[in-house]
Design a protein around this motif. Structure first.
Motif, PDB file in Angstrom:
ATOM      1  N   ALA A 192     -22.839 -18.183  20.198  1.00 34.66           N
ATOM      2  CA  ALA A 192     -23.597 -18.330  18.994  1.00 34.66           C
ATOM      3  C   ALA A 192     -24.514 -19.779  19.768  1.00 34.66           C
ATOM      4  N   LYS A 193     -23.707 -21.207  19.878  1.00 34.84           N
ATOM      5  CA  LYS A 193     -24.391 -22.039  20.324  1.00 34.84           C
ATOM      6  C   LYS A 193     -25.104 -22.304  21.704  1.00 34.84           C
ATOM      7  N   GLY A 194     -24.437 -21.332  22.399  1.00 33.20           N
ATOM      8  CA  GLY A 194     -24.630 -20.546  24.257  1.00 33.20           C
ATOM      9  C   GLY A 194     -26.151 -20.149  23.737  1.00 33.20           C
ATOM     10  N   ARG A 195     -26.602 -19.238  22.301  1.00 31.91           N
ATOM     11  CA  ARG A 195     -27.499 -18.287  22.573  1.00 31.91           C
ATOM     12  C   ARG A 195     -29.204 -18.989  21.730  1.00 31.91           C
ATOM     13  N   ALA A 196     -28.798 -20.137  21.193  1.00 34.40           N
ATOM     14  CA  ALA A 196     -29.209 -20.840  20.700  1.00 34.40           C
ATOM     15  C   ALA A 196     -29.744 -21.520  21.838  1.00 34.40           C
ATOM     16  N   SER A 197     -28.785 -22.345  22.511  1.00 36.34           N
ATOM     17  CA  SER A 197     -29.211 -22.935  23.454  1.00 36.34           C
ATOM     18  C   SER A 197     -30.904 -22.188  24.450  1.00 36.34           C
ATOM     19  N   VAL A 198     -29.572 -21.120  24.724  1.00 36.74           N
ATOM     20  CA  VAL A 198     -30.746 -20.217  25.895  1.00 36.74           C
ATOM     21  C   VAL A 198     -32.434 -20.065  25.089  1.00 36.74           C
ATOM     22  N   LEU A 199     -32.689 -19.369  23.972  1.00 35.22           N
ATOM     23  CA  LEU A 199     -33.511 -19.525  23.574  1.00 35.22           C
ATOM     24  C   LEU A 199     -34.537 -20.381  23.259  1.00 35.22           C
TER      25      LEU A 199
ATOM     26  N   ARG B 168     -41.824 -16.868  42.861  1.00 36.73           N
ATOM     27  CA  ARG B 168     -42.304 -17.534  42.720  1.00 36.73           C
ATOM     28  C   ARG B 168     -41.585 -19.486  42.637  1.00 36.73           C
ATOM     29  N   PRO B 169     -42.142 -20.529  43.873  1.00 31.31           N
ATOM     30  CA  PRO B 169     -40.644 -21.812  43.595  1.00 31.31           C
ATOM     31  C   PRO B 169     -40.813 -21.955  41.921  1.00 31.31           C
ATOM     32  N   ALA B 170     -39.631 -22.469  41.181  1.00 30.76           N
ATOM     33  CA  ALA B 170     -40.068 -22.901  40.341  1.00 30.76           C
ATOM     34  C   ALA B 170     -40.592 -24.239  40.225  1.00 30.76           C
ATOM     35  N   THR B 171     -41.634 -24.551  38.927  1.00 29.89           N
ATOM     36  CA  THR B 171     -41.825 -25.787  38.923  1.00 29.89           C
ATOM     37  C   THR B 171     -40.516 -27.021  38.203  1.00 29.89           C
ATOM     38  N   ASP B 172     -41.181 -28.595  38.826  1.00 35.24           N
ATOM     39  CA  ASP B 172     -39.478 -29.141  38.276  1.00 35.24           C
ATOM     40  C   ASP B 172     -39.531 -28.971  37.237  1.00 35.24           C
ATOM     41  N   PRO B 173     -40.426 -28.763  35.678  1.00 37.41           N
ATOM     42  CA  PRO B 173     -40.190 -28.702  34.078  1.00 37.41           C
ATOM     43  C   PRO B 173     -39.690 -27.650  33.790  1.00 37.41           C
ATOM     44  N   GLU B 174     -39.785 -26.699  34.740  1.00 35.71           N
ATOM     45  CA  GLU B 174     -38.823 -25.372  35.128  1.00 35.71           C
ATOM     46  C   GLU B 174     -37.708 -25.034  35.039  1.00 35.71           C
ATOM     47  N   ALA B 175     -37.165 -26.233  36.162  1.00 34.08           N
ATOM     48  CA  ALA B 175     -35.877 -26.242  36.959  1.00 34.08           C
ATOM     49  C   ALA B 175     -35.071 -27.256  36.018  1.00 34.08           C
ATOM     50  N   ALA B 176     -35.592 -28.272  35.388  1.00 32.53           N
ATOM     51  CA  ALA B 176     -35.069 -29.286  34.413  1.00 32.53           C
ATOM     52  C   ALA B 176     -34.618 -27.989  33.141  1.00 32.53           C
ATOM     53  N   ASN B 177     -35.735 -27.835  32.466  1.00 29.75           N
ATOM     54  CA  ASN B 177     -35.208 -26.806  31.300  1.00 29.75           C
ATOM     55  C   ASN B 177     -34.024 -26.533  32.321  1.00 29.75           C
ATOM     56  N   LEU B 178     -34.344 -25.223  32.620  1.00 28.04           N
ATOM     57  CA  LEU B 178     -32.883 -24.184  32.646  1.00 28.04           C
ATOM     58  C   LEU B 178     -31.679 -25.586  33.069  1.00 28.04           C
ATOM     59  N   VAL B 179     -31.046 -26.215  33.695  1.00 30.38           N
ATOM     60  CA  VAL B 179     -30.782 -27.240  34.207  1.00 30.38           C
ATOM     61  C   VAL B 179     -29.481 -28.178  32.976  1.00 30.38           C
ATOM     62  N   ARG B 180     -30.883 -27.571  32.081  1.00 24.88           N
ATOM     63  CA  ARG B 180     -30.098 -28.597  30.807  1.00 24.88           C
ATOM     64  C   ARG B 180     -29.361 -27.593  29.930  1.00 24.88           C
ATOM     65  N   LEU B 181     -29.156 -26.481  30.035  1.00 29.32           N
ATOM     66  CA  LEU B 181     -28.020 -25.356  30.186  1.00 29.32           C
ATOM     67  C   LEU B 181     -26.518 -25.535  29.830  1.00 29.32           C
ATOM     68  N   PHE B 182     -26.209 -26.403  31.671  1.00 23.63           N
ATOM     69  CA  PHE B 182     -25.482 -26.723  31.758  1.00 23.63           C
ATOM     70  C   PHE B 182     -24.615 -27.808  30.886  1.00 23.63           C
ATOM     71  N   SER B 183     -25.358 -28.445  29.910  1.00 28.31           N
ATOM     72  CA  SER B 183     -25.163 -29.130  29.186  1.00 28.31           C
ATOM     73  C   SER B 183     -24.251 -28.297  28.003  1.00 28.31           C
ATOM     74  N   ALA B 184     -25.177 -27.234  27.426  1.00 26.65           N
ATOM     75  CA  ALA B 184     -24.163 -26.363  25.962  1.00 26.65           C
ATOM     76  C   ALA B 184     -23.242 -26.345  26.203  1.00 26.65           C
ATOM     77  N   VAL B 185     -22.256 -26.253  27.510  1.00 20.10           N
ATOM     78  CA  VAL B 185     -21.137 -25.614  27.818  1.00 20.10           C
ATOM     79  C   VAL B 185     -20.144 -26.865  28.489  1.00 20.10           C
ATOM     80  N   PRO B 186     -19.840 -28.032  28.628  1.00 20.64           N
ATOM     81  CA  PRO B 186     -19.749 -29.511  29.057  1.00 20.64           C
ATOM     82  C   PRO B 186     -18.665 -29.041  29.654  1.00 20.64           C
TER      83      PRO B 186
END
Lengths: 440, 554
Positions: A192-199, B168-186
């Motif tokens: 759920a935490k992962g989904r929330a982060s993704v959304l 198309r190439p991802a913009t810097d803000p788009e890339a940063a937004n997605l990179v943050r997801l790695f921190s959701a599973v540290p």
């Protein structure tokens, strides 16, 4: 709460799915509900649609009409109104226009939309409910005219914004209780935490598109804005599910996932008979858990054509072989088809009215949920939409059989909203003649 | 006793009003269902008129493609399959069906793309499932140059994946937004974060929608290859195409023509034309049909019906010289044993090419069981439904929807008349006559074919069923004795030739024709004719036009 506590046994769920008494609400009745401890229940409104019409003669004896016998046990809690005209128009035939009008009361000149928001949506917005799901639509149906969405979708946010019905029991379950396997690990809280982060990340991208005023066309930005709202709803739902998963002694445990039954995969009564009890169970559970308060349930979409077998004979296409020929050939089969639909609705009513589950005010879910039931045609052969019969259940309305003359569906819908304490004007007001005399 | 769906029998059309009224989906399937293509509002548009609003300029219209479209369900699934090398068809049930545009007849027009919360959540469900199940080794890992939990590795992965999915190439803000997801599973391996990134990117508006800015003078090379890929492959551009776009050198006519040839030579182009034909002819609506024990049509037969016609279109386009007029006159088809029964043939084995030259009752796709079935009532054939699809989909004419009241007007018609005799009554009604004069004769040749497309000589009442008729096409009154002559008449008509162009044009541009398109359409028609009326000539003329690479219109 442990994983074991979160789930009802699969055996128990399947027992219900097979038609045997399911003992709703699974674990809820034993574990209780916060509202059941004394709180006033929330405002709810669910519309019920049954397709292909109801010949006038079959409702002329009110609750004593033999074809409607399945509803008789709920007479004390139902308001039956006869004499309602549906005026919505725009395109297509009677099925199209009758379906267009149901729970909306507005014209449409497009096949892909009703002409405005539906009753359940207006009630949702007016009451300011903050449930994980704004509305919920499901049912058993054939969608045989799938391009005419007003025949199939009876919950609309606005023109061209349908709250599509969920056609599969497992998808319905997932919509209510998550059930995702995405992301790492099998721990529900972690998922759920992962989904929330993704959304959250997804929302940022939609917001960026929306905020980019100079770039994209107004038409696509409107679509993107609507999609953004959907993603926000998903995020709220995920957070609610995460909270339920982590709350010790959770108040609303999820049942085991049901089998996947797609009502469109086999457009047959036998398939629908299996899917409907599961859908009803999940719907009732959703109301009890306050996952949703508004929506639509459907037994057959407008103009569906499906095989139907009765002791009086079998037809390959109940629409053209039976309804179109009414009251002549195959009339007995039509009556059986109506009885079948009423039995489905009665099954829902019984589960809503389960006396073992009382809410804070001492009433059942049935008592505390406004139900509006109707169909698309008054006479199936002529496709006329006048002098039709509708029902209102729950809420505060005068009960009994009201045989009225030349009132409109818009009158009914506005009366229902008024009965809920909602002072909004609903539908095309050209069709509004006045409030119906059913307000308690 | 045969029963007849009333609306089909008496389908009577109120043909008043001007020629450019707002369109709406037809109810011409006999029981209220829509026609497969084209609008039905407004007044009569004769064959060859385009069946669109092209005769009157539209405010704000331009000459480029649409600036915004959601991927259709098929485009979305194709894209997932192609880019991630998975079988995305497994997820088809998670998404609701697309609606058909009342103006273009196709499902890729924004005006048909309603927003439904269930579709949005379906995208989330599919994204979730794909992200959880896609292979790491040999799959998602190929987007990662390294798998250390360092910003460089994470950013490199995100940029490569998002640039493919966003086309198309991802913009810097788009890339940063997605990179943050790695921190959701540290505490998890790189792979866990990568799957979350995929989960998010598959829900991005830049993946689900084709978004083109309208504040630029011209599309970027990435947008051009995206337009081409979705037109010919019904899917997103691959890494090779994007790499080509990244060179920024795609804008000359010669380069684009060469690119189109390469796209058409790719196996995905065959899928592309199948998906186009599925939309154009409305075959996808066979999914709405139920098995019928009376005709012996099973779910498998319905799938075969659809496939037969799609195979035929593909074969004509790619294997037989490509003259698309042969769609109407082709004497060969591919059949399974189940389909063979509908043709009165006893076949064994699997798909096989059958020469139908000795049987003049079978000519071209108009006599395919799938086409005949999808344009019939649920139980009964309808010359109106079949006439309508010829008018709208193959001749680009149009008629408006019938008024509701007609359903009750003809209940007194004796049931033992043939369809043709019943519809002759239209000539006695001023309300009905005008439209049915434009429809009925186009359906006459198909009266002998039942709801499953089986040929018969008599109906259940013993009436002899006829195929002959007369119709004004290309401004000339022509007669035909049977379906073979009718197929030749349609196939050789200028109206059908022009319609082939106009249909693909609207599909390619994702919007209806407007008056400003006429010059360009005429030029394409000329190129199509000069190119032997071949699919490849048409494709090159439509996609090779400078307007197709022009500024997107709102």
């Amino acid at each position: 709460m442990t994983r074991a506590q979160r789930h009802v046994s699969r055996r128990r769920f399947l027992r219900g799915a097979g038609g045997v008494a399911i003992g709703l609400p699974f674990l809820l009745a034993k574990e209780g509900d916060t509202r059941a401890q004394g709180n006033e229940p929330p405002q709810r409104l669910v519309t019920l649609f049954f397709g292909n019409g109801l010949p006038k003669v079959l409702s002329e004896k009110g609750f004593d009409s033999p074809s409607l016998a399945a509803l008789k046990p709920f007479e004390a809690k139902l308001t039956m109104i006869r004499g309602i005209n549906v005026y919505a128009t725009g395109l297509g035939n009677g099925h199209t226009m009758g379906s267009m009008g149901f729970a909306c009361g507005m014209d449409s000149t497009r096949a892909d939309t009703k002409g405005g928001p539906s009753l359940d949506w207006v009630a949702y917005k007016e009451t300011g409910a903050a449930t994980p799901l704004p509305t919920l639509s499901t049912g058993v149906y054939g969608a045989d005219d799938s391009q005419e969405r007003m025949r199939i979708v009876h919950s609309w946010r606005a023109v061209r914004q349908p709250n599509e019905p969920i056609q599969d029991t497992l998808l319905l379950f997932n919509q209510l209780f998550g059930g995702r396997t995405a992301g790492p690990g099998g721990d529900p809280a972690k998922q759920a935490k992962g989904r929330a982060s993704v959304l959250d990340a997804v929302i940022q991208e939609y917001k960026t598109v929306m905020s980019d005023a100079g770039g994209y066309s107004p038409a696509i930005r409107t679509v993107i804005g609507e999609h953004l709202e959907h993603v926000r709803e998903m995020e709220r739902r995920v957070l609610a599910q995460a909270m339920a998963a982590t709350t010790a002694g959770g108040t609303c445990p999820a049942p085991e996932a049901p089998p996947a039954l797609d009502v469109l995969k086999e457009k047959r009564v036998a398939n629908w008979d299996k899917a409907w009890p599961i859908m009803v169970d999940l719907y009732v559970l959703a109301l009890r858990c306050d996952l949703v308060r508004f929506g639509n349930l459907m037994v057959i979409s407008g103009g569906d054509r499906f095989p139907f077998t009765t002791p009086f004979g079998s037809v390959a296409n109940v629409h053209s072989d039976v309804y179109h020929r009414w009251p002549g050939q195959n009339g007995a089969i039509l009556i059986e088809a109506v009885k079948w639909q009423m039995a489905k609705i009665a099954e829902l009513f019984a589960k809503l009215d389960d006396p073992s589950y009382k809410e804070g005010n001492g009433g059942t879910l049935f008592d505390n949920t406004t139900l509006v039931m109707g169909t698309e045609l008054g006479e199936p052969a002529s496709h006329k939409r006048d002098d039709m019969t509708f029902w209102v259940g729950g809420g505060k309305f005068k009960r009994g059989f009201h045989d009225l003359t030349k009132v409109s569906d818009v009158d009914l819908y506005n009366t229902v909203l008024r009965g809920m304490g909602i002072d909004a004007k609903f539908g095309d007001m050209r069709y509004f003649k006045g409030l119906l005399p059913i307000l308690a | 006793m045969i029963s007849v769906p009333l609306a089909a029998v008496v389908g009577c059309f109120g043909c008043s009003g001007d020629i450019n009224g707002n369109s709406a989906t037809s109810t011409g399937n006999g029981e209220g269902g829509p026609s497969s293509a084209g609008g039905a509002g407004g007044g009569i548009a004769p064959p060859g008129s385009g069946g669109t609003s092209a005769t009157k300029p539209s405010a704000g219209a331009g000459k480029g493609p649409s600036s915004g479209q959601r991927l259709t369900k098929q485009e979305y699934l194709n894209t997932l399959s192609d880019l991630l090398r998975i079988d995305a068809a497994l997820f088809a049930a998670s998404l609701p069906p697309d609606a058909t545009s009342a103006t273009t007849g196709f499902r890729n027009s924004l005006d048909a793309q309603t927003t439904a919360a269930l579709r949005s959540s379906g995208f989330e469900v599919v994204a979730s499932s794909v992200a959880a199940t896609v292979r790491w080794t040999g799959g998602l890992a190929s987007f990662a140059a390294c798998t250390d939990r360092t910003p460089a590795c994470q950013t490199g992965f995100v940029r490569r994946l998002a640039s493919l999915l966003y086309r198309r190439p991802a913009t810097d803000p788009e890339a940063a937004n997605l990179v943050r997801l790695f921190s959701a599973v540290p505490d998890d391996p790189f792979e866990a974060g990568a799957r979350l990134v995929l989960y998010a990117a598959l829900q991005s508006p830049h993946f689900i929608y084709r978004l083109e800015r309208t504040d630029r003078a011209a599309p970027t090379p990435f947008e051009v290859v995206t337009r081409l890929a979705f037109l010919f492959w019904k899917s997103a551009p691959d890494e090779a195409l994007l790499a080509l776009a990244g060179q920024g050198s795609l804008l000359t006519d010669a380069q684009v023509q060469a690119l189109i040839q390469n796209l058409l030579a790719d196996p995905r182009a065959r899928r592309g034309i199948r998906d186009y034909a599925d939309d154009w002819i409305g075959l996808y609506r066979l999914e709405d049909r139920s098995p019928d024990s009376k005709t012996g049509v099973t779910s498998a037969t319905l799938r075969d019906m659809r496939d037969e016609t799609l195979r035929a279109v593909t074969r004509v386009a790619f294997e037989d010289g490509g003259d698309l007029r042969r769609l109407f006159t082709e004497e060969r088809t591919e059949l399974t044993p189940a389909l063979g029964k509908l043709y009165g043939l006893n076949l064994t084995g699997t798909w096989q090419v059958v020469d139908l030259a000795p049987d003049p009752r079978r000519r071209g796709i108009l006599t395919h069981p799938g086409v005949l079935t999808v344009h019939a009532g649920a139980e009964h054939a309808s010359i109106v439904d079949r006439g309508l699809v010829v008018l709208r989909s193959f001749l680009c004419g149009n008629v408006p929807n019938p008024p509701d009241a007609v359903i009750t007007q003809f209940e007194t018609i004796p049931p033992n008349l043939t369809d043709r005799e019943k519809f002759a009554l239209h000539s006695e009604s001023p309300v009905c006559a005008a439209c049915h004069a434009a429809i009925d004769a186009l359906g006459y040749p198909f009266e002998p074919y039942d709801v499953a497309g089986r040929h018969r000589t008599k109906d259940a009442y013993g009436n002899v069923l006829r195929e002959d008729g007369a119709y004004t096409i290309d401004g000339t009154r022509a007669t035909f004795r049977d379906v073979e002559e009718f197929a030749t008449l349609v196939g050789e008509s200028k109206a059908a030739e022009a319609c082939l162009v106009r249909k693909l044009y609207q599909y390619a541009y994702g919007r209806p024709l407007v008056a400003e398109d006429e010059t360009q359409v005429t030029r394409i028609e000329q190129a199509f004719k000069a190119g032997g009326r071949a699919w490849k000539a048409l494709a090159q003329a439509v996609a090779g036009a400078t307007e197709f690479r022009g500024k997107a219109v709102q």
